[in-house]
Every structure is written in C-alpha cells, then in structure tokens.
Enzyme design. Structure first.
Site, PDB file in Angstrom:
ATOM      1  N   LYS A  36      12.692   3.835  -6.079  1.00  0.00           N
ATOM      2  CA  LYS A  36      12.127   4.570  -4.936  1.00  0.00           C
ATOM      3  C   LYS A  36      12.391   3.799  -3.648  1.00  0.00           C
ATOM      4  CE  LYS A  36       7.595   4.093  -3.940  1.00  0.00           C
ATOM      5  NZ  LYS A  36       7.321   3.645  -2.567  1.00  0.00           N
ATOM      6  N   ASN A  37      12.112   2.494  -3.667  1.00  0.00           N
ATOM      7  CA  ASN A  37      12.188   1.721  -2.425  1.00  0.00           C
ATOM      8  C   ASN A  37      13.612   1.384  -2.012  1.00  0.00           C
ATOM      9  OD1 ASN A  37       9.485   1.964  -2.285  1.00  0.00           O
ATOM     10  ND2 ASN A  37       9.017  -0.135  -2.903  1.00  0.00           N
ATOM     11  N   ILE A  70       0.441 -10.583   0.533  1.00  0.00           N
ATOM     12  CA  ILE A  70       1.338  -9.721   1.325  1.00  0.00           C
ATOM     13  C   ILE A  70       0.556  -8.662   2.100  1.00  0.00           C
ATOM     14  CG2 ILE A  70       3.300  -8.123   1.222  1.00  0.00           C
ATOM     15  CD1 ILE A  70       4.033 -11.023   0.508  1.00  0.00           C
ATOM     16  N   CYS A 126      -2.613   2.544   6.224  1.00  0.00           N
ATOM     17  CA  CYS A 126      -2.714   3.241   4.934  1.00  0.00           C
ATOM     18  C   CYS A 126      -3.745   2.478   4.120  1.00  0.00           C
ATOM     19  CB  CYS A 126      -1.351   3.271   4.241  1.00  0.00           C
ATOM     20  SG  CYS A 126      -0.894   1.701   3.543  1.00  0.00           S
ATOM     21  N   ASP A 163       3.871  -5.325  -5.509  1.00  0.00           N
ATOM     22  CA  ASP A 163       3.820  -3.973  -6.089  1.00  0.00           C
ATOM     23  C   ASP A 163       3.539  -3.992  -7.580  1.00  0.00           C
ATOM     24  OD1 ASP A 163       6.446  -2.588  -3.956  1.00  0.00           O
ATOM     25  OD2 ASP A 163       4.344  -3.090  -3.592  1.00  0.00           O
ATOM     26  N   ARG A 201      -0.500  -2.278   8.451  1.00  0.00           N
ATOM     27  CA  ARG A 201       0.960  -2.060   8.383  1.00  0.00           C
ATOM     28  C   ARG A 201       1.568  -1.779   9.765  1.00  0.00           C
ATOM     29  NH1 ARG A 201       2.353   0.910   2.907  1.00  0.00           N
ATOM     30  NH2 ARG A 201       4.215  -0.358   3.121  1.00  0.00           N
ATOM     31  N   PRO A 202       1.453  -2.738  10.680  1.00  0.00           N
ATOM     32  CA  PRO A 202       2.043  -2.575  12.024  1.00  0.00           C
ATOM     33  C   PRO A 202       3.579  -2.610  11.975  1.00  0.00           C
ATOM     34  CG  PRO A 202       1.200  -4.787  11.735  1.00  0.00           C
ATOM     35  CD  PRO A 202       0.820  -4.032  10.502  1.00  0.00           C
ATOM     36  N   MET A 203       4.203  -2.442  13.155  1.00  0.00           N
ATOM     37  CA  MET A 203       5.677  -2.452  13.203  1.00  0.00           C
ATOM     38  C   MET A 203       6.205  -3.463  14.215  1.00  0.00           C
ATOM     39  SD  MET A 203       7.048   1.428  12.718  1.00  0.00           S
ATOM     40  CE  MET A 203       8.692   0.858  13.099  1.00  0.00           C
ATOM     41  N   ASP A 204       5.395  -4.463  14.547  1.00  0.00           N
ATOM     42  CA  ASP A 204       5.799  -5.418  15.597  1.00  0.00           C
ATOM     43  C   ASP A 204       7.103  -6.143  15.261  1.00  0.00           C
ATOM     44  OD1 ASP A 204       3.882  -6.554  13.584  1.00  0.00           O
ATOM     45  OD2 ASP A 204       4.538  -8.419  14.544  1.00  0.00           O
ATOM     46  N   ARG A 259       4.066   9.907  -6.229  1.00  0.00           N
ATOM     47  CA  ARG A 259       4.931   9.370  -5.159  1.00  0.00           C
ATOM     48  C   ARG A 259       5.956   8.405  -5.735  1.00  0.00           C
ATOM     49  NH1 ARG A 259       1.948   7.170   0.044  1.00  0.00           N
ATOM     50  NH2 ARG A 259       4.155   6.808   0.432  1.00  0.00           N
ATOM     51  N   ARG A 279       5.090   5.724   5.192  1.00  0.00           N
ATOM     52  CA  ARG A 279       5.471   4.677   6.145  1.00  0.00           C
ATOM     53  C   ARG A 279       6.989   4.496   6.192  1.00  0.00           C
ATOM     54  NH1 ARG A 279       4.108   0.017   8.666  1.00  0.00           N
ATOM     55  NH2 ARG A 279       5.628  -1.667   8.499  1.00  0.00           N
TER      56      ARG A 279
HETATM   57  C1  EPZ Z   1       8.051  -2.346   1.466  1.00  0.00           C
HETATM   58  O1  EPZ Z   1       7.103  -1.956   2.443  1.00  0.00           O
HETATM   59  C2  EPZ Z   1       7.798  -1.461   0.254  1.00  0.00           C
HETATM   60  N1  EPZ Z   1       7.983  -0.062   0.626  1.00  0.00           N
HETATM   61  C3  EPZ Z   1       6.381  -1.680  -0.250  1.00  0.00           C
HETATM   62  O2  EPZ Z   1       6.221  -0.903  -1.438  1.00  0.00           O
HETATM   63  C4  EPZ Z   1       6.218  -3.153  -0.620  1.00  0.00           C
HETATM   64  O3  EPZ Z   1       4.889  -3.381  -1.035  1.00  0.00           O
HETATM   65  C5  EPZ Z   1       6.538  -4.018   0.608  1.00  0.00           C
HETATM   66  O4  EPZ Z   1       7.868  -3.728   1.075  1.00  0.00           O
HETATM   67  C6  EPZ Z   1       6.463  -5.505   0.296  1.00  0.00           C
HETATM   68  O5  EPZ Z   1       7.352  -5.825  -0.735  1.00  0.00           O
HETATM   69  C7  EPZ Z   1       9.243   0.418   0.736  1.00  0.00           C
HETATM   70  O6  EPZ Z   1      10.219  -0.280   0.540  1.00  0.00           O
HETATM   71  C8  EPZ Z   1       9.360   1.877   1.095  1.00  0.00           C
HETATM   72  P1  EPZ Z   1       6.854  -5.260   4.703  1.00  0.00           P
HETATM   73  P2  EPZ Z   1       7.238  -2.528   3.967  1.00  0.00           P
HETATM   74  O7  EPZ Z   1       7.382  -4.822   6.029  1.00  0.00           O
HETATM   75  O8  EPZ Z   1       8.677  -2.615   4.333  1.00  0.00           O
HETATM   76  C9  EPZ Z   1       3.369  -6.865   7.471  1.00  0.00           C
HETATM   77  C10 EPZ Z   1       5.196   0.619  -2.890  1.00  0.00           C
HETATM   78  O9  EPZ Z   1       4.140   0.537  -3.539  1.00  0.00           O
HETATM   79  N2  EPZ Z   1       4.213  -6.393   8.597  1.00  0.00           N
HETATM   80  O10 EPZ Z   1       7.596  -6.288   3.912  1.00  0.00           O
HETATM   81  O11 EPZ Z   1       6.343  -1.740   4.821  1.00  0.00           O
HETATM   82  C11 EPZ Z   1       2.794  -5.689   6.685  1.00  0.00           C
HETATM   83  O12 EPZ Z   1       1.628  -5.198   7.304  1.00  0.00           O
HETATM   84  C12 EPZ Z   1       5.224   0.149  -1.450  1.00  0.00           C
HETATM   85  O13 EPZ Z   1       6.281   1.054  -3.334  1.00  0.00           O
HETATM   86  C13 EPZ Z   1       3.827  -6.679   9.902  1.00  0.00           C
HETATM   87  O14 EPZ Z   1       2.804  -7.327  10.139  1.00  0.00           O
HETATM   88  O15 EPZ Z   1       6.652  -3.989   3.756  1.00  0.00           O
HETATM   89  C14 EPZ Z   1       2.510  -6.299   5.335  1.00  0.00           C
HETATM   90  O16 EPZ Z   1       1.270  -6.961   5.369  1.00  0.00           O
HETATM   91  C15 EPZ Z   1       3.856  -0.304  -0.956  1.00  0.00           C
HETATM   92  N3  EPZ Z   1       4.602  -6.221  10.935  1.00  0.00           N
HETATM   93  C16 EPZ Z   1       3.651  -7.321   5.174  1.00  0.00           C
HETATM   94  O17 EPZ Z   1       4.154  -7.557   6.503  1.00  0.00           O
HETATM   95  C17 EPZ Z   1       5.749  -5.502  10.718  1.00  0.00           C
HETATM   96  O18 EPZ Z   1       6.433  -5.132  11.699  1.00  0.00           O
HETATM   97  C18 EPZ Z   1       4.785  -6.820   4.299  1.00  0.00           C
HETATM   98  O19 EPZ Z   1       5.317  -5.687   4.917  1.00  0.00           O
HETATM   99  C19 EPZ Z   1       6.117  -5.215   9.386  1.00  0.00           C
HETATM  100  C20 EPZ Z   1       5.349  -5.672   8.341  1.00  0.00           C
END
Ligand code: EPZ
Length: 421
Positions: A22-23, A330, A118, A308, A123-126, A400, A94
């Site tokens: 999926k990811n 995480i 969520c 995950d 889950r910010p995007m900074d 999902r 997201r």
């Molecule tokens: C991906 O999410 C996966 N989703 C998630 O899987 C997975 O848990 C996650 O990576 C970690 O491995 C997809 O690939 C679609 P991150 P992503 O950016 O990219 C923080 C599932 O169950 N962060 O690595 O959103 C964030 O809040 C899902 O299949 C910021 O602070 O994960 C989190 O605490 C759930 N600012 C941590 O980093 C940002 O700009 C990891 O987020 C981006 C992230």
C-alpha cells in the site's frame, strides 16, 4: 457498518499470498504526474486507500485505468485539468500530500490541503515545506491549504531533513527528478518503499543514486517517459500475517515474503521464540513452543523495528511469557489498540510513549472497536488466540490496508467472517 467476527483457538496451516505494498503504491501513483507518458503499475494492491488516491488523481485530470481486478493500474496525466488537491479527499488520506512534489516539479504550482491530524498524531508537513522551499518553491498556508509555486521550475539543492520523514523524502525525490541541477537529500528515509519509488522513477528516465541509504543524489532531467513497474511486496502485510501462527499456533507460509523487507522484525520474532524459514515461495513461520517469550520493542525509522507493526507485536506479547516494554518513537499517539486489548483481558500499562505488557495465559473474546488501520488488525490477530468470539467493529479502517483479510485467514483455517449490520 460491517464487523468482523473471529473465533479463537484453531491452529493455522497453509499459505497466504502477500500483496503489493500500500505504502509503495501510494507514492508510485502520484509519480505519473511527472510525465505525460503512461505509467503502468503491476502487482498493485486492491485497497480502499488505492481507490482514494485514484479519485484524487482523477480530480486533477489524470486518467486511471484498472485492469485484472485492480492488480494492474495504468495512469496517464497527459490531459491535466487541475493542480488543486481538495480537502474533501486529502482529509481522508494523508498520503494525498504526495501530489505536492510532482505537481510543483512539472506544473510549477500546486494547491494541496493540509491533511489535518489523524488518530495516531498531528502529522504536520513542516519537513516537506522546508525541503521544497530549499529547492526554490514559494509555499504559503492559506485557509488550510498549502499554496505552492515554483516560478521557472524547481532548482536542485542540498536538502537536509531534520527527521527521516518517509513522505517528505518521497515528495522531494519525485520533485528533484525534474529540477534544474543536482539535489542531495540528507538524512533521507531508507524504507523499501523509497527504494521502490527510485526504481520506478529510474525506469521513467530519472537519474538517481543512493536510494536506501541516508543520502540520495538526483540529477534533474528535462522530461520523464513511460514505464512499467511492479509494486514491491507489502512488508507490513507480510509482518502482520507472519504473526498469525504465533497467535493461533500451527504454521503459515507467506508467499512473496522476503527477509530483507522485515529484518529487524524477524530478529524480534526470533528472540520471542518464533522460527522464520526462507522457502522457495517466501517465508514460513512457526512458534517454537506453546507460548512466545516476552521481548522489548522500540519503533525506529527503517531499518529499525517498523511503527506499522507495533500494534500487532503488542497484541502478540499480551499472551507471551513475561513482561515486555514497547516504546513508540515515531508517532505521538499510537497505543489506541491498548484499551481494546485490555477489554480482552490483556495486562497493559501505558505511560506516554511507553507501554508495559505483562503476559497473561489467554485473552478472552469480546466486542472491540478498530481505531486506526494497524490497531484494527491487531484486534483481529488477538481474536485468533482468544477464548471464544471477538467482534471487531468499524472495520473500514481495516479495508484501507488489508485486502480480503477474512478470505486470506479463512484459507489457512481461521474461524473468521465479515458480518454486515
Ligand atoms: C508513512 O507515513 C506511512 N504512510 C505510514 O504508514 C508510516 O507509519 C510512516 O511513514 C512511518 O514509517 C505512507 O507511506 C502512506 P513520516 P508518513 O513523514 O510519510 C512526523 C500505515 O499504517 N513528521 O515518516 O506520513 C510525523 O508527524 C501508515 O500504513 C513531521 O513532524 O510518515 C510522524 O510523527 C500510518 N513533519 C513522523 O514524523 C513532517 O513534515 C513520521 O512521519 C512530516 C512528518
């Protein structure tokens, strides 16, 4: 709303075919935005998240043709009509934010709704924004939307990520393929889904080195072309089904399973008293004795223990022999499966990001509620081991990320059925 009813106590025997990730699919699909030529994805998973991504891309004017019951997706963005990713779709998933980098790279503009929080965290995007700004994008937050422009296109740059964010790495990797000059992503995420994306982009004509390490170097090119790419095996579905015989007893072979995708997870299974054997078709899993052993788990970025698989591991440790400490590093709120497992008789104490699980002899079936994708599957697994019947409600979370879970588990002997209410 549908529920799933599981009756525990039947040892499992047989094979489970693991689907495409999926990811991986959720970042491969937006890659079509980088080229006007078609992108064909094979081994695609059939999941509601894929349907959501399809709807989002179609709202931008992308043509998406599903074949072979959804296992093959042909995408073409030669006739784009919009560069706005609407809140109505983005709030549901997201990963919709993964259109930001490709839209900026090829169309030099994008309006993408912030996904909002969520269940598992804010889950910010900074990290995404800072990285793309380093490449010359101008990004402004207005009315909950990121308004991004890149006059004259993106420029190659050195892009250090403060945290190895998977999504930010994917957005920057895709954006950099068409940027002018060279981009170096530092502290890049190393997940197999990133490696799979790089392989697909390279098939499209991108110049990329270092995927799978913390430093990825991309030499921008003028355009990308057509490609056909097989989606990599889903390591999270794999890990989930590898645990099924540990709960229920018996032995299961996960077809398509690869050790390199689940290295740290298998190390923990070994410590917990579980045998994992490589076969010609995948990975065979069997518990060494009646009861697994307690182990401590800390979630990390790849190649560490995957967040995950934390919920599924916690559920397994609820009946292990001894006390286990699980630390979730995480996400800030990823223990919502704990209260539901406690309803089934588990002994779990949560303090912030640390859960202490003291193994009990056996869980008891009970009505429980899914709260997020991986929490919901941990309850299904717990039901396989529990005494009596477990009813898991709100299983739209489950659909999902797991295709036909009741069929896959029934085929190896589990007593599980989906009931509509
Ligand atoms: C991906 O999410 C996966 N989703 C998630 O899987 C997975 O848990 C996650 O990576 C970690 O491995 C997809 O690939 C679609 P991150 P992503 O950016 O990219 C923080 C599932 O169950 N962060 O690595 O959103 C964030 O809040 C899902 O299949 C910021 O602070 O994960 C989190 O605490 C759930 N600012 C941590 O980093 C940002 O700009 C990891 O987020 C981006 C992230």
């Amino acid at each position: 709303m549908d529920s799933i009813v599981v009756t525990g106590g039947t040892p499992l025997k047989g094979q489970i075919a693991i689907a495409g990730a999926k990811n991986a699919a959720l970042t491969l699909m937006p890659a079509t935005l980088l080229s006007e030529e078609p992108l064909t994805l094979t081994n695609a998973p059939r999941l509601s998240d894929i349907a959501t991504m399809t709807a989002l891309l179609q709202s931008l004017g992308v043509e998406v043709t599903s074949m072979q019951d959804g296992k093959v997706q042909v995408l073409s963005s030669h006739a784009m009509t919009s560069t706005t990713a609407d809140y109505e779709i983005v709030r549901k998933m997201r990963a919709s934010n993964l259109v930001l980098g490709p839209l900026l790279a090829r169309h030099h503009q994008a309006v993408v709704s912030l996904p909002g929080g969520c269940a598992i965290g804010a889950r910010p995007m900074d990290i995404h924004v800072t990285a793309l700004e380093a490449m010359g994008a101008e990004i402004e937050l207005k009315d909950g939307y990121l308004h991004a422009t890149a006059k004259g296109g993106l420029k190659g740059a050195k892009v250090p990520l403060r945290f190895a964010s998977v999504g930010a790495t994917e957005n920057v990797l895709m954006a950099a393929t068409l940027a002018k000059g060279t981009t170096v992503i530092e502290n890049a995420a190393r997940e197999p889904e990133i490696v799979d994306l790089a392989h697909c982009l390279r098939r499209m004509g991108a110049q990329i080195e270092g995927e799978g390490t913390s430093t990825i170097t991309i030499q921008g090119v003028d355009r990308l072309g057509a490609a056909t790419h097989p989606v990599v095996t889903d390591r999270i579905e794999l890990g989930t089904y590898m645990l099924a015989p540990v709960f229920a007893g018996g032995e299961v072979e996960c077809l398509g399973g690869r050790l390199d995708l689940v290295g740290s997870f298998v190390e923990k299974l070994d410590a917990a008293g579980v045998d994992v054997t490589e076969t010609a078709g995948g990975l065979k899993v069997k518990r060494r004795s009646e009861r697994a052993k307690a182990v401590d788990v800390t979630t990390e970025v790849f190649p560490g223990f995957p967040t995950d698989l934390q919920a599924q591991m916690m559920a397994m440790l609820c009946t292990a022999d001894g006390t286990s400490v699980l630390e979730e590093k995480i996400f800030e709120n990823r223990f919502m499966h704990a209260p539901e497992l406690i309803r089934m008789g588990a002994d779990i104490e949560v303090q912030g990001g640390v859960a202490t699980v003291t193994g009990v002899k056996r869980l008891k079936g009970a009505p429980v509620m899914a709260t997020d994708l991986r929490a919901s599957v941990s309850l299904i697994l717990a039901g396989l081991a529990a005494e009596g019947e477990t009813t898991v409600s709100r299983i739209y979370h489950l659909d999902r990320g797991y295709e036909h879970i009741e069929e896959k588990l029934s085929a190896v002997g589990a007593k599980i059925e989906r009931v509509s209410s």
